[in-house]
Scaffold this active site. Structure first.
Site, PDB file in Angstrom:
ATOM      1  N   SER A 119      10.576  -1.291  -4.411  1.00 50.07           N
ATOM      2  CA  SER A 119      10.101   0.237  -4.160  1.00 50.07           C
ATOM      3  C   SER A 119      11.131   1.109  -4.882  1.00 50.07           C
ATOM      4  CB  SER A 119      10.091   0.566  -2.676  1.00 50.07           C
ATOM      5  OG  SER A 119      11.267  -0.358  -1.969  1.00 50.07           O
ATOM      6  N   ASN A 190       8.140   7.013  -3.979  1.00 47.30           N
ATOM      7  CA  ASN A 190       9.184   6.927  -2.899  1.00 47.30           C
ATOM      8  C   ASN A 190      10.122   8.304  -3.315  1.00 47.30           C
ATOM      9  OD1 ASN A 190       8.450   5.080  -1.142  1.00 47.30           O
ATOM     10  ND2 ASN A 190       9.035   3.415  -2.648  1.00 47.30           N
TER      11      ASN A 190
HETATM   12  N1  CAA Z   1      -3.709  -5.391   6.832  1.00 46.51           N
HETATM   13  C1  CAA Z   1      -4.906  -5.558   6.461  1.00 46.51           C
HETATM   14  N2  CAA Z   1      -5.971  -4.378   6.877  1.00 46.51           N
HETATM   15  C2  CAA Z   1      -5.634  -3.449   7.573  1.00 46.51           C
HETATM   16  C3  CAA Z   1      -4.258  -3.487   7.917  1.00 46.51           C
HETATM   17  C4  CAA Z   1      -3.206  -4.433   7.638  1.00 46.51           C
HETATM   18  N3  CAA Z   1      -1.904  -4.314   7.893  1.00 46.51           N
HETATM   19  N4  CAA Z   1      -3.973  -2.524   8.654  1.00 46.51           N
HETATM   20  C5  CAA Z   1      -5.161  -1.816   8.920  1.00 46.51           C
HETATM   21  N5  CAA Z   1      -6.044  -2.673   8.171  1.00 46.51           N
HETATM   22  C6  CAA Z   1      -7.649  -2.268   8.060  1.00 46.51           C
HETATM   23  C7  CAA Z   1      -8.420  -2.343   9.313  1.00 46.51           C
HETATM   24  O1  CAA Z   1      -8.873  -3.677   9.416  1.00 46.51           O
HETATM   25  C8  CAA Z   1      -9.569  -1.097   8.881  1.00 46.51           C
HETATM   26  O2  CAA Z   1     -10.405  -2.112   8.164  1.00 46.51           O
HETATM   27  P1  CAA Z   1     -11.932  -1.740   7.994  1.00 46.51           P
HETATM   28  O3  CAA Z   1     -11.983  -0.283   7.476  1.00 46.51           O
HETATM   29  O4  CAA Z   1     -12.491  -2.749   7.336  1.00 46.51           O
HETATM   30  O5  CAA Z   1     -12.361  -1.626   9.446  1.00 46.51           O
HETATM   31  C9  CAA Z   1      -9.049  -0.195   8.195  1.00 46.51           C
HETATM   32  O6  CAA Z   1      -7.839  -0.947   7.322  1.00 46.51           O
HETATM   33  C10 CAA Z   1      -8.406   0.722   8.974  1.00 46.51           C
HETATM   34  O7  CAA Z   1      -7.752   0.478   9.984  1.00 46.51           O
HETATM   35  P2  CAA Z   1      -7.579   1.053  11.361  1.00 46.51           P
HETATM   36  O8  CAA Z   1      -8.965   1.542  11.938  1.00 46.51           O
HETATM   37  O9  CAA Z   1      -6.998   0.012  12.316  1.00 46.51           O
HETATM   38  O10 CAA Z   1      -6.723   2.184  11.533  1.00 46.51           O
HETATM   39  P3  CAA Z   1      -6.568   3.521  10.785  1.00 46.51           P
HETATM   40  O11 CAA Z   1      -7.815   4.017  10.053  1.00 46.51           O
HETATM   41  O12 CAA Z   1      -5.619   4.302  11.408  1.00 46.51           O
HETATM   42  O13 CAA Z   1      -5.938   3.064   9.241  1.00 46.51           O
HETATM   43  C11 CAA Z   1      -4.055   2.798   7.937  1.00 46.51           C
HETATM   44  C12 CAA Z   1      -4.558   2.551   9.225  1.00 46.51           C
HETATM   45  C13 CAA Z   1      -4.724   2.287   6.720  1.00 46.51           C
HETATM   46  C14 CAA Z   1      -2.556   2.060   7.971  1.00 46.51           C
HETATM   47  C15 CAA Z   1      -3.833   4.283   7.833  1.00 46.51           C
HETATM   48  O14 CAA Z   1      -3.348   4.804   8.985  1.00 46.51           O
HETATM   49  C16 CAA Z   1      -3.167   4.766   6.557  1.00 46.51           C
HETATM   50  O15 CAA Z   1      -3.565   4.963   5.577  1.00 46.51           O
HETATM   51  N6  CAA Z   1      -1.715   5.105   6.795  1.00 46.51           N
HETATM   52  C17 CAA Z   1      -0.873   5.537   5.561  1.00 46.51           C
HETATM   53  C18 CAA Z   1      -0.393   4.219   5.079  1.00 46.51           C
HETATM   54  C19 CAA Z   1       0.686   4.506   3.676  1.00 46.51           C
HETATM   55  O16 CAA Z   1       0.898   5.666   3.732  1.00 46.51           O
HETATM   56  N7  CAA Z   1       0.908   3.638   3.328  1.00 46.51           N
HETATM   57  C20 CAA Z   1       1.952   3.708   2.218  1.00 46.51           C
HETATM   58  C21 CAA Z   1       3.309   3.515   2.802  1.00 46.51           C
HETATM   59  S1  CAA Z   1       4.474   3.695   1.507  1.00 46.51           S
HETATM   60  C22 CAA Z   1       4.610   1.959   0.646  1.00 46.51           C
HETATM   61  O17 CAA Z   1       3.985   1.190   1.123  1.00 46.51           O
HETATM   62  C23 CAA Z   1       5.517   2.139  -0.348  1.00 46.51           C
HETATM   63  C24 CAA Z   1       6.839   1.646  -0.263  1.00 46.51           C
HETATM   64  O18 CAA Z   1       7.552   1.418  -1.209  1.00 46.51           O
HETATM   65  C25 CAA Z   1       7.734   2.130   1.090  1.00 46.51           C
END
Ligand code: CAA
Length: 282
Positions: A119, A190
């Site tokens: 990252s 990041n």
């Molecule tokens: N693995 C697989 N699928 C997942 C999951 C996981 N860990 N978490 C959620 N999902 C799926 C759910 O099954 C659901 O699927 P469907 O649409 O088919 O029903 C979908 O994602 C939406 O989940 P939820 O309804 O439970 O919850 P939500 O709508 O609040 O979404 C989220 C959850 C996708 C995590 C959303 O909150 C989100 O987009 N959050 C921000 C995530 C983000 O910013 N990520 C980047 C982080 S930075 C990074 O990764 C880089 C680094 O180097 C640090």
């Protein structure tokens, strides 16, 4: 270059997510980790995700079985010798990644591309551990990997065009959208995200607001899907701290200093969701 056999180093939250999307796209995937219990846990996570997709009617049970049958596991890095493309998704520690790349460079044939899901560690520094720096590239997925559309593709100074194009094309094969970044600390994602999270931790540290209120402001005021502190817990506070340290070391600019509270949580082993406690309790 055509990629038929795809290897992933690390069966943790990023590694098993990459394995899932690669196997879903039709590739044969080899997932490796240092212990069998880690590869077994990674495989179970993928199985659980696919079962949920079956329950929701997104795929049928024979699709699930076919995807799982394309995944094999190993604890021996030498098995990566048969791969066309290997992506490393081990924990964010430079010494560990360096050793993995030195080993992969020894075991893999000359045509194998070596990607890293780092990252924030400079691609050039990782590439310099190998005798094939032109075949080393940043292949940075977002968490949770099966859900997030973006992949950041980072060129090192020596990365050649074929390596870049193969990686870029793989993103589409995986159903993702790539964005190209150059090799500077934190790349794009990041460089922007982590100072925001760090600032949210400063708000908590200085009692500007409680964790719930800081997150509510960003969720409802800025339409972020989750607040920065909840997101930090999802990413892992150790990873957040490591990225801030990389930005701070890389730019020598005090604006990237990690918040002391973030460091304190990490020292206490409060790493977020994976340890059951971070800014929130799980
Ligand atoms: N693995 C697989 N699928 C997942 C999951 C996981 N860990 N978490 C959620 N999902 C799926 C759910 O099954 C659901 O699927 P469907 O649409 O088919 O029903 C979908 O994602 C939406 O989940 P939820 O309804 O439970 O919850 P939500 O709508 O609040 O979404 C989220 C959850 C996708 C995590 C959303 O909150 C989100 O987009 N959050 C921000 C995530 C983000 O910013 N990520 C980047 C982080 S930075 C990074 O990764 C880089 C680094 O180097 C640090």
């Amino acid at each position: 270059m055509e990629v038929k056999k795809f290897g992933v180093i690390g069966a943790g939250q990023m590694g098993n997510g990459i394995v899932q999307v690669a196997a879903t796209s039709g590739l044969d995937v080899l997932m490796s980790d240092i212990k069998e219990e880690f590869t077994a846990k990674g495989f179970q996570t993928i199985e659980k995700n696919l079962n949920r997709s079956v329950e929701k009617g997104k795929i049928n049970s024979s699709d699930r079985d076919a995807i799982l049958s394309r995944i094999s596991t190993t604890t021996d890095l030498q098995d990566m010798a048969g791969m066309d493309y290997v992506v490393e998704a081990a924990v964010e520690r430079e010494d560990l990644k360096f050793q993995i790349f030195r080993d992969l460079d020894t075991f893999c044939p000359p045509h194998t591309i070596l990607g890293t899901n780092t990252s924030s560690i400079p691609i050039g520094r990782i590439a310099a551990q190998t005798k094939r720096p032109e075949k080393v590239i940043g292949f940075h997925f977002m968490n949770p990997v099966p859900v997030m559309k973006l992949v950041e593709v980072i060129r090192g100074l020596a990365t050649d065009d074929e390596t870049f194009q193969t990686t870029w094309d793989l993103c589409f094969t995986f159903g993702k959208t790539p964005a190209e970044a150059n090799d500077f600390p934190g790349f794009i994602a990041n460089r922007i995200l982590m100072p925001m999270i760090n600032e949210a931790v400063f708000c908590l540290y200085q009692s500007v607001g409680k964790a719930e209120d800081i997150d509510t402001v960003m969720r409802l005021g800025m339409n972020h899907p989750m607040g920065p502190l909840a997101l930090a817990d999802l990413i892992g506070l150790d990873t957040c701290l490591a990225i801030m340290e990389t930005l701070y070391d890389g730019f020598k600019d005090s604006k990237y200093r990690p918040c002391p509270l973030l460091r304190k949580y990490v020292e206490a082993g409060w790493l977020g969701r994976k340890t059951g406690k971070g800014f929130y309790q799980y």
